[in-house]
Design a protein around this motif. Structure first.
Motif, mmCIF file in Angstrom:
data_model
loop_
_atom_site.group_PDB
_atom_site.id
_atom_site.type_symbol
_atom_site.label_atom_id
_atom_site.label_comp_id
_atom_site.label_asym_id
_atom_site.label_seq_id
_atom_site.Cartn_x
_atom_site.Cartn_y
_atom_site.Cartn_z
ATOM 1 N N GLU A 1 40.342 36.135 34.668
ATOM 2 C CA GLU A 1 38.882 36.134 34.802
ATOM 3 C C GLU A 1 38.450 37.242 35.756
ATOM 4 O O GLU A 1 37.536 38.015 35.478
ATOM 5 N N LYS B 1 32.051 45.024 36.144
ATOM 6 C CA LYS B 1 31.108 45.385 37.205
ATOM 7 C C LYS B 1 31.500 46.658 37.946
ATOM 8 O O LYS B 1 30.656 47.317 38.549
ATOM 9 N N GLU C 1 38.553 40.665 34.299
ATOM 10 C CA GLU C 1 37.429 40.917 33.406
ATOM 11 C C GLU C 1 36.188 41.303 34.203
ATOM 12 O O GLU C 1 35.534 42.299 33.917
ATOM 13 N N VAL C 2 35.892 40.470 35.218
ATOM 14 C CA VAL C 2 34.673 40.678 36.004
ATOM 15 C C VAL C 2 34.707 42.035 36.699
ATOM 16 O O VAL C 2 33.736 42.794 36.660
ATOM 17 N N LEU D 1 32.082 35.769 44.480
ATOM 18 C CA LEU D 1 32.654 35.097 43.337
ATOM 19 C C LEU D 1 33.691 34.103 43.835
ATOM 20 O O LEU D 1 34.521 34.432 44.668
#
Ligand code: TYD
Ligand code: MG
Length: 453
Positions: free
Chosen positions: A154, A162, A157-158, A147
């Motif tokens: 952000e 995941k 969140e990811v 990433l």
């Protein structure tokens, strides 16, 4: 001063309401930079962990056998204290270009090979650049996700969506939090970002590696600012011009510190150096005066290194003294001891004392070898090349014992040395435990050493 701004030392994070020339915290000059004041958030409780603060009794706390994930890089595992612990926040600091990204990408590769779920988040390089680097290192498996992102909200969140086992943030100085108005790399951003990452690591049990660049100029906040927040601090150091790198554990909540890992930078990534003594003694001169081999203990690991001294008549008013890899003041002290206790006229001599191979050592056990190297160069006598010397030297010229002398002698034996000159106090202990397979000589003072040499 505009309202709502504070001044931070970019070196240590010292906070002040006014600008100062010298930081009272770390005593560095010109490190203060004005930043927007960090917003005060109410309360400091970690959300999602518990609703109310409830004290528990020590005996009620259940201990699970700590599971450690091996990185398959033995040198790194040892520095980490046996492997990665889930939920640990680990800082890898070092000068730019030393090989932090390379090491962590190799960690990614190994973890992915062992079917662990890894996410590499880069704020410095594009996906293409990472791929290019990855191609140099080798074949990668699919369980590695990449990433390119610098916005921490952000990223949060990811990661929450995941839930990878291990996350790598490269580097903390590129990350920013929208709620903090200071620029990325500033003290408040770096602190805030690390705080967010810590929360992620602790609540979700994700092991997170943070890369931090060490900077002298104070343009971006150095890793020193966050040392106290993270669980483990590793520093990657080494001579820019030498190919090998040393990974040093400075702080470790899950293992011992002072451990080192030795690596060599090659065309296809970092290789482990399993026998650093051999590496350090590579190219040692034969039959030259001023060269002495000693054994230093780094953590649990004995390493043989060569100490070189050059003593020559000075042509200056004040004699020149330089050292490489050792404490300058310690060398001056040892030279003074030799002058006073062994009657050597060093006041009229330049003295250069180097630790070859680019290592840095601070252990006092190398004192006796420094003294021997200086005597050897001054008197122009050659110290037998199969001899190692270690011991601490005191101000009265006495030679004091060192820890774990047996371990050092074993290493010397393994490397093919035939004689050890050790402190007298260690000598008695060694002989009481059975005679080693190598000649051992005990010395009580520097004058005795002069006679032996
Ligand atoms: P890098 O990991 O990018 O450093 P950092 O992340 O600490 O800033 O290391 C970059 C240096 O390493 C660069 O000068 C090139 C060199 N290198 C090699 O010699 N061999 C390799 O296989 C790789 C990937 C890099
Ligand atoms: Mg990098």
């Amino acid at each position: 001063m505009a309202k709502g701004t504070v001044f931070f030392c970019q070196g240590c994070g010292y906070e002040s309401s006014k600008w100062m020339g010298q930081c009272p915290g770390c005593k560095e000059w010109n490190t203060f930079v004005e930043e927007a004041a960090p917003k005060k958030t109410a309360g400091g409780r970690v959300k999602g962990v518990r609703e109310r603060a409830v004290p528990v009794m020590l005996k009620e706390i259940e201990l699970k056998e700590e599971e450690r994930i091996s990185t398959s890089i033995e040198e790194l595992d040892r520095v980490l204290g046996g492997g990665i612990v889930a939920g640990a926040l680990m800082l890898v600091g070092g000068d730019p270009g030393i090989g932090k990204s390379t090491l962590l990408l190799q960690v990614c590769k190994n973890l992915a090979d062992a079917n662990h779920d890894v996410m590499y988040i880069s704020g410095e390089e594009s996906l293409k650049q990472i791929k290019l680097r990855a191609q140099r290192i080798g074949e990668f498996k699919d369980t590695l996700t990449l990433l390119c992102e610098t916005n921490l909200t952000e990223i949060e969140e990811v990661v929450k969506a995941k839930k990878p086992e291990i996350v790598i943030i490269d580097s903390i100085q590129t990350m920013y939090n929208e709620n903090v108005s200071a620029a990325p790399g500033s003290v408040s951003q770096v602190r805030e970002s690390t705080g967010t990452l810590m929360m992620l690591a602790k609540t979700l049990g994700i092991a997170i590696f943070i890369v931090g660049h060490v900077t002298k100029e104070g343009v971006v906040a150095g890793p020193r600012v966050l040392e106290h927040m993270v669980d483990t601090v590793l520093y990657f150091e080494g001579d820019r011009h030498a190919s090998y790198r040393i990974l040093r554990g400075v702080k470790n909540r899950f293992g011992s510190t002072n451990e080192i890992g030795v690596f060599e930078m090659q065309g296809n990534g970092l290789r482990e150096v399993t026998n650093p003594s051999e590496f350090m003694l590579n190219g040692k001169p034969v039959g030259a005066s001023g060269s002495v081999v000693t054994c230093s203990l780094e953590g649990t690991r004995p390493i043989l290194v060569e100490i070189q001294a050059l003593v020559s008549d000075t042509s200056f008013q004040i004699p020149r003294r330089t050292t490489v890899g050792m404490d300058f003041n310690r060398i001056n002290l040892l030279l003074a001891v030799l002058e006073k206790r062994a009657g050597m006229q060093l006041g009229g001599c330049d003295a250069y004392v180097n630790l070859t191979g680019g290592m840095r050592l601070s252990e006092p056990s190398i004192d006796l070898a420094v003294v021997a190297a200086v005597i050897s160069s001054y008197r122009n006598i050659v110290v037998d090349e199969h001899t190692i010397i270690f011991g601490e030297v005191g101000l009265t010229g006495e030679v004091r014992g060192v820890a774990q002398a047996e371990v050092r002698i074993k290493e010397a034996e393994k490397m093919g040395f035939t004689r050890c000159i050790v402190p007298k106090s260690n000598f008695d202990g060694i002989m009481a435990n059975g005679k080693p397979g190598i000649e051992v000589v005990g010395v009580a003072g520097v004058i005795e050493l002069v006679d032996i040499l």
